[in-house]
Design a protein around this motif. Sequence first.
Motif, PDB file in Angstrom:
ATOM      1  N   GLY A  63       0.962  -1.142   0.192  1.00  0.00           N
ATOM      2  CA  GLY A  63       0.144  -0.050  -0.136  1.00  0.00           C
ATOM      3  C   GLY A  63       0.772   1.181   0.117  1.00  0.00           C
ATOM      4  O   GLY A  63       0.300   2.343  -0.052  1.00  0.00           O
ATOM      5  N   ASP A 227      -8.899  -5.037   8.069  1.00  0.00           N
ATOM      6  CA  ASP A 227      -9.924  -4.677   7.255  1.00  0.00           C
ATOM      7  C   ASP A 227     -10.634  -3.469   7.914  1.00  0.00           C
ATOM      8  O   ASP A 227     -10.955  -2.780   7.141  1.00  0.00           O
ATOM      9  CB  ASP A 227     -10.960  -5.874   7.052  1.00  0.00           C
ATOM     10  CG  ASP A 227     -11.913  -5.703   5.963  1.00  0.00           C
ATOM     11  OD1 ASP A 227     -11.593  -4.953   4.944  1.00  0.00           O
ATOM     12  OD2 ASP A 227     -12.875  -6.119   6.024  1.00  0.00           O
ATOM     13  N   GLU A 229      -9.256  -1.256   9.626  1.00  0.00           N
ATOM     14  CA  GLU A 229      -8.439  -0.168   9.457  1.00  0.00           C
ATOM     15  C   GLU A 229      -8.805   0.584   8.208  1.00  0.00           C
ATOM     16  O   GLU A 229      -8.704   1.703   7.881  1.00  0.00           O
ATOM     17  CB  GLU A 229      -7.215  -0.367   9.876  1.00  0.00           C
ATOM     18  CG  GLU A 229      -5.947   0.908   9.723  1.00  0.00           C
ATOM     19  CD  GLU A 229      -6.263   1.621  10.917  1.00  0.00           C
ATOM     20  OE1 GLU A 229      -5.889   2.885  11.075  1.00  0.00           O
ATOM     21  OE2 GLU A 229      -6.824   1.225  11.885  1.00  0.00           O
ATOM     22  N   ARG A 230      -8.638  -0.265   7.066  1.00  0.00           N
ATOM     23  CA  ARG A 230      -9.003  -0.040   5.746  1.00  0.00           C
ATOM     24  C   ARG A 230     -10.381   0.656   5.676  1.00  0.00           C
ATOM     25  O   ARG A 230     -10.610   1.712   5.043  1.00  0.00           O
ATOM     26  CB  ARG A 230      -8.961  -0.847   4.634  1.00  0.00           C
ATOM     27  CG  ARG A 230      -7.431  -1.672   4.593  1.00  0.00           C
ATOM     28  CD  ARG A 230      -7.356  -2.790   3.384  1.00  0.00           C
ATOM     29  NE  ARG A 230      -8.023  -3.848   3.842  1.00  0.00           N
ATOM     30  CZ  ARG A 230      -7.499  -4.902   4.635  1.00  0.00           C
ATOM     31  NH1 ARG A 230      -6.038  -4.759   4.573  1.00  0.00           N
ATOM     32  NH2 ARG A 230      -8.131  -6.063   4.669  1.00  0.00           N
ATOM     33  N   LYS A 231     -11.385   0.200   6.203  1.00  0.00           N
ATOM     34  CA  LYS A 231     -12.898   0.555   6.104  1.00  0.00           C
ATOM     35  C   LYS A 231     -12.877   2.123   6.782  1.00  0.00           C
ATOM     36  O   LYS A 231     -13.706   2.830   6.385  1.00  0.00           O
ATOM     37  CB  LYS A 231     -13.921  -0.307   6.695  1.00  0.00           C
ATOM     38  CG  LYS A 231     -13.793  -1.621   5.681  1.00  0.00           C
ATOM     39  CD  LYS A 231     -13.772  -1.489   4.118  1.00  0.00           C
ATOM     40  CE  LYS A 231     -13.448  -2.619   3.204  1.00  0.00           C
ATOM     41  NZ  LYS A 231     -14.271  -3.897   3.521  1.00  0.00           N
ATOM     42  N   LYS A 233     -11.131   4.370   6.518  1.00  0.00           N
ATOM     43  CA  LYS A 233     -10.482   5.478   5.653  1.00  0.00           C
ATOM     44  C   LYS A 233     -11.366   5.465   4.326  1.00  0.00           C
ATOM     45  O   LYS A 233     -11.079   6.045   3.505  1.00  0.00           O
ATOM     46  CB  LYS A 233      -8.980   5.064   5.392  1.00  0.00           C
ATOM     47  CG  LYS A 233      -8.148   5.242   6.451  1.00  0.00           C
ATOM     48  CD  LYS A 233      -6.596   4.833   6.027  1.00  0.00           C
ATOM     49  CE  LYS A 233      -5.696   4.820   7.185  1.00  0.00           C
ATOM     50  NZ  LYS A 233      -4.414   4.666   6.679  1.00  0.00           N
TER      51      LYS A 233
END
Length: 507
Positions: A63, A227, A229-231, A233
């Motif tokens: 990433g 997951d 943490e990604r969501k 953002k």
Amino acid sequence: MGSGASAAFTGETYGEMQNPNQGTKKDNALICAAIDFGTTYSGYAFSFYNSPDKIHTHYWPPGQMTKTPTVVLLEPSGNFHSFGMVAMDKYKELLDKQEHKEWYLFERFKMKLYEKGSAGIPEDMLSLALEPEAASLDCRDLLGEAAKYVGYRYMVLDLGGGTADITAHEVADDGNLTELHPPTGGDFGGTKVDIKFDQLMSRIFGETVLKRFKQEYMQDYWELMLDLERKKKMFNGTGKMILHQPVTLTELFSDITGSTIEETILKTPFKNKVQFKLGKIYIAEDIARQLFDDALKNICEATSGIMQKVEKIEKIILVGGFSESPYLEMVMREKFNDLVDFPKEPSGAVLRGAVRFGQKPTTISTRVCPYTYGIARMVNFKSFHPPTKKVTIGGIEYCDNVFNIHISKGTKVSVENKHLATEHKYYRPLHEMTQTSIEVYASDKPDPEFVDEPGCRQIGLAVVDIDPTGDMGSRIWVKLIFGGTELELVVRDEKSRKISNAVFKLF
């Protein structure tokens, strides 16, 4: 840590290039590097002495992030194996093979590192930069020409994982920055959302199931939180939040309760609000908002509180990993309108700013004392003193643990005028002493009376040598010097004329 700190240190020159007559080791450094040890994520950046404005930030795959998880993996022998995402990936591999039991994985060890001091970096090559100040230095580039005008005021919110730190600065006549308000904040960073999510899962599955899931299926738990943490953002406050559903979690629930999670949730307040289907967890919009709302409420209130105390703020800049949340951005823009702005890489702002601070520590020329600082002392006992504080030495009654104030909370101190700090006189309590202890304290109150009252804490202890031939009337002069990110203690023995120094951290 309230206002956290990043280490900015310099690489020493070698061989014939180093000349002791040409300044300090830091002056002769080839590079200036910054290390940001975060509770959840860490990273580093640096610049070379011949191109200080070109700051190199290390990007961690996957990433291409400016930070990687603060995780260290040690081999069974105790030797270092890996750090960050590489360590997590290796440990997942070991878990799959059931070969992990003799390995050592450490997470969230930031405070342990702090307790050990500089962790191997030579003290004379190390500077400590307060994170909100570092972020402020980086944000001057975002402000462009506006930040060059004398009197321009702006606020920076450093929204990390564990904490949110806020500071306000004004451009001074010399182009440096003056602190308008002590750095403030609290434990309402991005991990507050994680805690609320954990509480949600606990209410749905029960504490017993969730605890066993974390213990027995650590890899799946990690993947679920990554997951999330990604969501975080991606969620903008509208629509459902959709997460990957760990099969092991729902199977464990069925094994323990004898019922399926799909059947059980229909009997709870989360019916039609949280759904488990097709390998996904669907969280309704209002429930997803609730995960964020406590943290966002605290951030808005803290920002408004400073704006009520500091007038004419012209810009509010948000940095740090949590500032990448679209929902947070929406809430802040609704509350503060066009004042709000974001840099291109908010997660790297502290790192870049810490490099700038290492290059020129005097850029923050004036600070506001966040606490009252002073030294514990004994004075002659008076009728108004509490009887519990009375001690008798040599037949004379004293009042112990008095907070002798050297500088009060809210006082402005200048980096360039540190020499103006006032000396305070103290007396040795006993004859023939060869050493004396100086206890340094900080208090939340502007005028504390005693060092052991609520709101006071000891921040340093210095043991200094004194002339053993002095009598009880022999004076010891003590000066506390403020202005930087550290507090310097200077002790002068009037009898021997010897001067001793010590340095304490101010965070």
